[in-house]
Design an enzyme around this catalytic site. Structure first.
Site, PDB file in Angstrom:
ATOM      1  N   CYS A 113       6.008  87.720 -13.636  1.00 11.65           N
ATOM      2  CA  CYS A 113       6.496  89.085 -13.400  1.00 11.65           C
ATOM      3  C   CYS A 113       6.205  89.979 -14.608  1.00 11.65           C
ATOM      4  O   CYS A 113       6.190  89.495 -15.752  1.00 11.65           O
ATOM      5  CB  CYS A 113       7.998  89.063 -13.124  1.00 11.65           C
ATOM      6  SG  CYS A 113       8.367  88.382 -11.500  1.00 11.65           S
ATOM      7  N   CYS A 195       5.178  91.269  -9.303  1.00  6.22           N
ATOM      8  CA  CYS A 195       6.639  91.432  -9.313  1.00  6.22           C
ATOM      9  C   CYS A 195       7.088  92.111 -10.610  1.00  6.22           C
ATOM     10  O   CYS A 195       6.351  92.122 -11.599  1.00  6.22           O
ATOM     11  CB  CYS A 195       7.333  90.087  -9.118  1.00  6.22           C
ATOM     12  SG  CYS A 195       6.759  88.790 -10.202  1.00  6.22           S
TER      13      CYS A 195
END
Ligand code: DN4
Length: 291
Positions: A113, A195
């Site tokens: 992420c 993400c």
């Protein structure tokens, strides 16, 4: 009793003639088919990269052994084979996403992420950035993107060979060629898997820093998952020594802002983000904006 020998001789002659005619036909058809398979169609794009197979295999080993050793269990021979099988012996204008599914199955890779970097018309700069910020990833810093970066490939229906003379051009011949479908599919997966915060490096020295028709504008933006990505950060970078043509306040970036916010993702934009600007200045320290 009548002698049957002339009759037998006639039958033998007939059989011989039939076999001869069949043989001649088989040779003519064979030669025509062989010619057809070795004469590839002439397309408007550059042909497959010479030594495509060897380069793909070498890049795969380099990536899995040195660049990201956590992927060292990936089978590069199988990856190379699945890549080839995706397009070989097929009409080069008939590519579908399914053709690449066996390859993608072999190469599952997750990017952490906050580490995804998209780019549009800024390939070199984005790559320079992730080379320095080694924990960040462009698509070409993932295994499949790394293997295919700057390569060309296509085959031909009815031939086991790659076509090194020419491949379909994505604008002049067909959009469903194997290279375009590959990059669209990879770009889609790359965006779907992003993400946290995602970055995009855009070119402020062209009139449309954001272009809806680019892969970033057509595929990646629309495949960000709002359940996973909370912010898209755009960095609009001006080439040193060139007049700025677009910026965070320009209409193309407003268009991007609108698309992203419609998708319930926060949007921020920085002109000449300092970390990227620094890379430009390392290359061209004499530029007045670097002082
Ligand atoms: P771009 O700078 O406009 O294009 C990047 C490259 O992709 C150029 O060489 C384009 O060719 C080529 N390209 C664009 N669309 C197609 C297509 N439909 N079929 C074949 N080639 C195409 O930037 P972009 O926004 O179009 O693509 C960059 C973004 O998509 C990045 O965020 C990457 O994640 C991903 N991507 C990467 C590559 C690559 O590494 C290719 C495609 C997409 P041309 O306009 O010069 O003829 O090569």
């Amino acid at each position: 009793m009548a002698d049957s020998r002339p009759k037998k001789a006639k039958i033998c002659l007939c059989i011989f003639l039939c076999l001869l005619v069949a043989g001649v036909i088989a040779v003519v058809v064979g030669v025509r088919m062989w010619r057809h398979s070795s004469e590839h169609k002439k397309w408007n794009g550059t042909g497959s990269t010479a030594h495509f197979q060897e380069i793909a295999l070498e890049r795969c080993y380099n990536y899995t052994q040195l660049v990201q050793p956590e992927l060292r269990d990936r089978d590069c021979q199988k990856i190379r084979e699945a890549f080839r099988n995706a397009f070989i012996s097929k009409d080069p204008c008939s590519a579908t996403e399914e053709d690449y599914h066996p390859l993608l199955k072999l190469v599952k890779q997750t990017v952490p992420c906050d580490k995804t970097v998209f780019w549009s018309k800024t390939k070199e700069l984005a790559h320079q950035y992730t080379k320095v910020q080694r924990e960040m990833f462009t698509l070409e810093d993932t295994l499949l993107g790394y293997i295919a970066d700057d390569l060309r490939w296509c085959g031909d229906a009815g031939s086991y060979e790659m076509n090194y003379q020419s491949c379909p051009h994505w604008k002049k011949d067909c959009s469903n060629n194997f290279v375009s479908v590959f990059w669209d599919l990879l770009s889609k997966r790359f965006a779907e898997n992003a993400c946290g915060v995602a970055q995009v490096v855009l070119n402020g020295s062209i009139s449309n820093a954001f272009d809806r028709k680019s892969t970033f504008g057509r595929v990646e933006v629309h495949n960000l998952n709002p359940m996973k990505v909370h912010t898209l950060q755009a960095w609009v970078i001006h080439d040193l020594g060139k007049f700025p043509s677009d910026s965070c306040s320009g209409s193309s970036i407003n268009d991007l802002r609108w698309i992203v916010m419609q998708r319930n993702i926060k949007f921020t934009c920085h002109d000449n983000y300092s970390s990227v600007k620094f890379l430009q200045c390392v290359k061209k320290p004499e530029d007045s904006s670097c002082r």
